[in-house]
Design a protein around this motif. Structure first.
Motif, mmCIF file in Angstrom:
data_model
loop_
_atom_site.group_PDB
_atom_site.id
_atom_site.type_symbol
_atom_site.label_atom_id
_atom_site.label_comp_id
_atom_site.label_asym_id
_atom_site.label_seq_id
_atom_site.Cartn_x
_atom_site.Cartn_y
_atom_site.Cartn_z
ATOM 1 N N ARG A 9 71.117 -30.682 71.539
ATOM 2 C CA ARG A 9 71.566 -31.789 72.800
ATOM 3 C C ARG A 9 70.867 -31.207 73.995
ATOM 4 N N ASP A 38 79.871 -35.177 73.424
ATOM 5 C CA ASP A 38 79.448 -35.758 72.633
ATOM 6 C C ASP A 38 81.512 -37.541 72.801
ATOM 7 N N LYS A 39 81.949 -37.088 72.927
ATOM 8 C CA LYS A 39 83.672 -38.603 73.569
ATOM 9 C C LYS A 39 83.793 -38.394 74.632
ATOM 10 N N ALA A 169 74.068 -38.666 77.696
ATOM 11 C CA ALA A 169 74.011 -39.493 76.620
ATOM 12 C C ALA A 169 75.486 -39.658 75.992
ATOM 13 N N ASP A 171 77.687 -39.943 72.430
ATOM 14 C CA ASP A 171 77.326 -40.825 72.165
ATOM 15 C C ASP A 171 79.188 -41.908 71.358
ATOM 16 N N SER A 172 80.460 -42.428 72.037
ATOM 17 C CA SER A 172 81.258 -42.548 71.926
ATOM 18 C C SER A 172 81.778 -42.173 73.165
ATOM 19 N N THR A 212 78.588 -46.972 72.744
ATOM 20 C CA THR A 212 77.423 -46.318 71.612
ATOM 21 C C THR A 212 76.733 -45.195 73.142
ATOM 22 N N ASN A 213 75.935 -44.194 72.642
ATOM 23 C CA ASN A 213 75.028 -43.535 73.208
ATOM 24 C C ASN A 213 75.173 -43.566 74.846
ATOM 25 N N PHE A 214 75.758 -43.696 74.950
ATOM 26 C CA PHE A 214 76.250 -44.415 76.936
ATOM 27 C C PHE A 214 76.012 -43.291 78.120
ATOM 28 N N ILE A 215 75.110 -43.409 79.178
ATOM 29 C CA ILE A 215 75.100 -42.659 80.073
ATOM 30 C C ILE A 215 75.854 -43.108 81.189
#
Length: 504
Positions: A9, A38-39, A169, A171-172, A212-215
């Motif tokens: 990552r 990641d979340k 980014a 993930d969730s 998802t995969n959100f900045i």
């Protein structure tokens, strides 16, 4: 931005972090890197004039070894932590708020039992931190933090904003926003999340968004209409009755006398890299254009004051001074106590800083000359900066809470303030604010109610001169609510006043 890699990552270097929660990992070379998130789940609840924001974060360790890190959670002006939880053996364990000395004692006692404690401490710049250990190899660490804030009040309504500046980014990602006991639909048409429309649910309005995969580097904002009304809330907790009220005083702040000589105190320390310098320069540009002509003495400072230089502003042209400011490089520690304002002769001081003093003496030697404080960093010593401005009759211009237009108006007008509250003897107690307080985008007051009804007279004006008064009747039978929030608003007000002068 500088990017490093933890596992597979890509993570920004911690030195590039400005305004978001992060778990930092110490490196062998003395630097710190960020652990990947990641979340991220965000929950926003608005009750009356108070907003409660909860961030539930999950960090993932992709390495084959257990890690130890440090949670850094920066907050803005007027925001206070109300909940903190961290997972222990897969389950969230709730923290409790205690005095600093007691917290240290509990911490040391638990450490001696070879158990890892969770201690969330407030550090300089309204930033909270906690040791995070263990972070399992190839595993997750859950952390939950809630904070509260009083909403800004404008002529259009109550305004809530959540700036998000997560650069990598996630993930969730999800958020849920709810405005409780509100008849009018909140407006998010100006928000980056305008597609997450509010819908009616019982007596509330809700909005949801997921990706998802959100900045998460966009701002969420909402407007609750109807701020021109005076609202009163009464609520009982543990045998004590609390009240809070909000109102929007009608006023036109008089123009202040234009200064002919200005002393510009420019913080050149390393933390300046986290300020929005371009925005500060834009505000100064508008200010000097408004003044037209004046003389400016520039005093850069960090751990010491540097040699001053004088500049002439003519017909709003301050290009030479601007070039001098743009040439300053931020480096070193900050010692606010290096500033002795008695050394300078001027009509007004302009202090550009985040107020975070990390070296030597932190108290500025003030005079009776007004100090206008300009700050663009959300991680700042807001209480100290507000105190400097109010003590000298200046203004605290917090760009994190103002538009450029509002900041420009604040720079050129005398501060319109709440001066005092008058009430019948024995009717109320511990009313906050209890001292003159600048009014910006509405006014809120809270206290303890000792009788069934009481009439308050709120006095507003400039300096000690009352320009307008407003009468508010508090009726326990008519204004009682059951939100659980009113006592917390009172606590927020008391903390804000105590924060004007405190020691870390």
């Amino acid at each position: 931005q500088d990017i490093t890699t933890v596992g597979s990552r890509q993570i920004p270097d911690a030195d590039t972090v400005k305004r978001f929660p992060a778990v930092l990992l110490p490196q062998e070379d003395g630097t710190k890197k960020m652990l990947g998130m990641d979340k991220l789940s965000i929950d926003i609840k608005v009750v009356g004039t108070l907003a409660i924001t909860t961030l539930e974060m999950r960090f993932y360790n992709e390495l084959d070894r257990v890690l130890e890190g440090e949670l850094n959670f920066p907050l803005g002006e007027g925001q206070t932590v109300s909940r903190f939880a961290m997972d222990v053996n897969g389950k969230l364990r709730e923290g409790v708020v205690v005095e600093k000395a007691q917290g240290r004692q509990v911490f040391e006692n638990i450490v001696r039992q070879n158990i890892d404690p969770g201690l969330l401490e407030m550090t300089r710049g309204n930033t909270f931190r906690s040791r995070v250990y263990p972070i399992p190899a190839r595993g997750w660490k859950h952390i939950l933090v809630s904070y509260e804030q009083e909403l800004l009040r404008t002529s259009d309504g109550l305004v809530y904003t959540l700036p998000m500046q997560f650069p990598a980014a996630i993930d969730s990602f999800s958020f849920h926003a709810e405005v409780v006991n509100e008849d009018r639909q909140p407006d998010i048409s100006t928000s980056e999340f305008r597609n997450a429309d509010f819908h009616r649910f019982d007596r509330s309005f809700r909005a949801d968004y997921a990706a998802t995969n959100f900045i998460a580097n966009k701002q969420f904002s909402l407007l609750v209409p109807g701020a021109d009304e005076t609202k009163v809330f009464v609520e009982e907790k543990n045998g004590t009755t609390y009240f809070s009220l909000t109102t929007l005083p009608v006023f036109a702040p008089p123009q202040k006398k234009q200064p002919g000589t200005i002393c510009l105190l420019w913080d050149a320390s390393g933390s300046g890299q986290y300020r929005d310098i371009e925005r500060e320069l834009a505000i100064l540009d508008g200010y000097f254009r408004t003044l037209g002509s004046c003389t400016v003495e520039l005093v850069p400072f960090s751990n010491t004051t540097e040699k001053s230089s004088k500049f002439t502003v003519s017909s709003g042209n301050w290009s030479t001074l601007r070039l001098a400011l743009e040439a300053i490089r931020f480096d070193g520690g900050t010692q606010l106590g290096a500033l002795d304002l008695k050394r300078y002769r001027c009509d007004e001081f302009l202090l550009c800083t985040d107020g975070i003093s990390n070296f030597g003496e932190e108290n500025i030697a003030l005079t009776s000359t007004p100090v206008v404080v300009l700050n663009s960093a959300q991680a700042a010593e807001h209480g100290l900066l507000r105190s400097i401005a109010q003590t000298t009759g200046g203004r605290y211009v917090n760009l994190a809470e103002m538009t450029n237009e509002e900041a420009a108006a604040a720079m050129t007008t005398q501060p319109f303030s709440f001066i005092s509250a008058e009430f019948s003897d024995g009717g109320v107690a511990e009313v906050y604010p209890s001292i003159p307080t600048p009014v910006h985008n509405g006014f809120a007051l809270a206290g303890k109610l000792l009788t069934n009804t009481v009439t308050l007279t709120l006095n507003f004006g400039v300096g000690n001169h009352i320009l307008s008064s407003q009468t508010v009747v508090i009726d326990k039978a008519r204004h009682t609510v059951t939100t659980g929030v009113t006592p917390r608003i009172w606590a927020q007000k008391k903390l804000a006043e105590l924060d004007m002068r405190y020691e870390i």
